[in-house]
Structures are given as C-alpha cells and as structure tokens.
Motif scaffolding. Structure first.
Motif, mmCIF file in Angstrom:
data_model
loop_
_atom_site.group_PDB
_atom_site.id
_atom_site.type_symbol
_atom_site.label_atom_id
_atom_site.label_comp_id
_atom_site.label_asym_id
_atom_site.label_seq_id
_atom_site.Cartn_x
_atom_site.Cartn_y
_atom_site.Cartn_z
ATOM 1 N N UNK A 232 0.835 -1.207 0.000
ATOM 2 C CA UNK A 232 0.000 0.000 0.000
ATOM 3 C C UNK A 232 0.868 1.254 0.000
ATOM 4 N N UNK A 233 1.956 1.216 0.775
ATOM 5 C CA UNK A 233 2.867 2.359 0.845
ATOM 6 C C UNK A 233 3.474 2.653 -0.530
ATOM 7 N N UNK A 234 3.945 1.613 -1.214
ATOM 8 C CA UNK A 234 4.504 1.801 -2.557
ATOM 9 C C UNK A 234 3.442 2.333 -3.517
ATOM 10 N N UNK A 235 2.197 1.883 -3.353
ATOM 11 C CA UNK A 235 1.105 2.371 -4.211
ATOM 12 C C UNK A 235 0.862 3.858 -3.988
ATOM 13 N N UNK A 236 0.905 4.301 -2.730
ATOM 14 C CA UNK A 236 0.731 5.723 -2.424
ATOM 15 C C UNK A 236 1.815 6.558 -3.101
ATOM 16 N N UNK A 237 3.060 6.126 -2.950
ATOM 17 C CA UNK A 237 4.173 6.865 -3.551
ATOM 18 C C UNK A 237 4.083 6.862 -5.074
ATOM 19 N N UNK A 238 3.798 5.694 -5.645
ATOM 20 C CA UNK A 238 3.737 5.576 -7.103
ATOM 21 C C UNK A 238 2.648 6.438 -7.704
ATOM 22 N N UNK A 239 1.458 6.400 -7.101
ATOM 23 C CA UNK A 239 0.347 7.191 -7.633
ATOM 24 C C UNK A 239 0.624 8.683 -7.493
#
Length: 308
Positions: A232-239
């Motif tokens: 989820x953390x990587x998704x936040x950063x990526x988006x």
C-alpha cells in the motif's frame, strides 16, 4: 523510557505539541499558495494566516492524539514511538483537555482572521469556510478522542482523513482563498500531496502495528497486515508521482518545477527501509524523512510554479 525528571512543564507541552510534525501541516498550504502564485492571485497575508491556522490545527490534533491514546491505553511502555506526555505522567488529562481548548480557540481565531483577509465582506463564502473549518477542528479532536463512539482513527479511517485534509481540502482550499476560483488541474498536485501525507501516516501505523493491535486500535495498516501495508505504501508513492508527472506535462511546467521529482529518491529509500526493518527508532527516522520529503515536494513545486 526517557527519564521524566528532566522534563519541565514547558518541555512537557513542547513534547505534546510535537513541533516536528508542523512542517508537514504546512505542505498543503505552501502548495496551494504556489498554485495561486502561478494563477497571478497570490496574497501574502492569506499565506501567513493559513500557515498559522494549519499549525494550530496540527498542534490541536497532536494534543488530542496524546490525550486519546493515553485514555485508550494505546500509549504504554511497549509502544515503539517517542515519549507521550499524558501516558508518561508529564501532563494530567485535565491539563491536556485545557490545552486542547486553548489551542482550538487559537485555531478558530486565526481561521476567522484568514477568512476576513481572503473574502472581506463576502459572507456566504465566509460561512462555507467556517463550516469547513469546524469540520477540520472536529476531525483534529476526534481522530483519537471519540464522540459517542470509537475514534475514527481507531477504525481504519485515518488515511482518508489525512488524504482529504492534508491534500484535497488543504491545497485546494488554500488555492481558493487566494484566487476565489477552482479548476480541475490543481486537483492533480493536491491529490499527490494528500497521498504523500497519507504515506507518512502509514509509516507511523506500520511502526506501531503490533502495539496498536494489542490495544484494539484498528488502523488501515493493521487491517492490511505488514506486507499489505508495505505494498500500500509503494502504491501511495507511485500514484503521487504519476499524478505529478501528468500535471507537469499537461500544464506544462518549466524545468525548475520538475525539481519536485527529486524527492522520489529519499521517498523510495525510506520505503525500502520499511520492508527491511521493524526497529522502532529506525522507522521513526524514516517517518521524519518521509514527512520532510513531502514538505520539500510542495516547496520545490511551489517555487517552480511561482516563477513560471
């Protein structure tokens, strides 16, 4: 645990206020003001009063968090994070409630001055923003202090609140206070700012995932589990980075504005740390680095927009 004797009452209040969190509360204000500067509608008085209001609301949230987590038992000797004022006995619950009242009053006064500076005698717009300000005050207090039920921060809803108040409402509200208008393009950096602020909260929740679970505090990280929370953390950063890229290309923004992407390196370095360690002190430093990177993102993009 730190030796309590070295903490004077003044230091206890500084500890409870958590001044290191204040730069993050300023990120959305600075970004909204940078967007307004690009629209040739920047008002320095609005910027100053918006910063003071945001910082007062952040301090209020921190005091309420200290009070609420102590009352619920979430803050205890097994907690990984920094020392807290009420749970450690440095401040009494009664003193903290008084501090919350004073801080809420200060935030409300700064907010009213801000609205008068932004809108003059446009009372309908002032009324709308008073309602938004009341919602912000309520959100700051009820994150860990429930009103007639469990605090929303204990039900996995904190991420949504952070995204809204540190992202969409913080950035777009500030932009509107300067410009008195909205269009769709500022939604992109506003959402990116909110996603990065949510990533800061996620680091905090991953660090405390075990202690929160023992005390019945349900965060989104707790629902997802450690591995899910890391994804989820990587998704936040990526988006956040994708939305920023779209904005930079569509506007378009000159090279100076693209410097905001420099934060990708420290953000991803910190995210790798999240996967490889569960040490509380290391994760606390990672939280600080993620928060500073979020502020730096807003500052660099704002400078690029202001000089475009």
């Amino acid at each position: 645990m730190e030796h309590l004797a070295k903490h004077s009452p003044h230091h206890a209040w500084v500890l409870a206020a958590r001044p290191r969190t204040l730069p993050l509360s300023c990120a959305s204000i600075l970004l909204g003001s940078g967007l307004a500067a690009h629209a040739q509608a920047f008002n320095p008085t609005v910027l100053l009063l918006a910063l003071l209001t945001a910082m007062a609301l952040q301090v209020l949230s921190n005091l309420a968090n200290d009070y609420g987590d102590a009352a619920s038992g979430v803050d205890n000797e097994k907690r990984s994070g920094p020392l807290r004022a009420v749970s450690s006995g440095l401040l009494t619950p009664k003193a903290m409630r008084s501090g919350m009242f004073v801080t809420a009053t200060v935030a409300a006064l700064f907010g009213l001055l801000l609205l008068l500076a932004a809108f003059g005698n446009q009372w309908m717009q002032i009324l709308i923003f008073i309602l938004l300000g009341a919602a912000a005050l309520l959100a700051a207090v009820t994150y860990t202090v429930g009103l007639g039920g469990a605090p929303y921060g204990y039900r996995g809803l904190g991420d949504i609140a952070v995204f809204m108040f540190f992202g969409l409402l913080g950035v777009l509200g500030t932009y509107y206070l300067h410009t008195h208008e909205l269009n769709w393009l500022p939604f992109l950096p506003a959402a990116a700012c909110g996603l990065l602020a949510t990533a800061v909260l996620n680091v905090n929740n991953v660090r405390d995932i075990e202690s929160d679970a023992r005390c019945g505090k349900i965060t989104l990280a707790g629902r997802l589990g450690r591995e899910g929370a890391i994804m989820y953390h990587w998704a936040l950063l990526g988006l956040a980075l994708v939305l920023t890229l779209i904005y930079l290309v569509v506007l378009p923004v000159p090279l100076l504005g693209w410097s905001c992407l420099l934060v990708a390196k420290p953000l991803t370095d910190a995210a790798r740390t999240l996967r490889h360690t569960q040490d509380g002190k290391v994760l606390t430093n990672m939280l600080k680095n993620t928060a500073f990177s979020t502020l730096l993102y807003s500052v660099l993009l704002s400078i690029g927009l202001a000089y475009f």
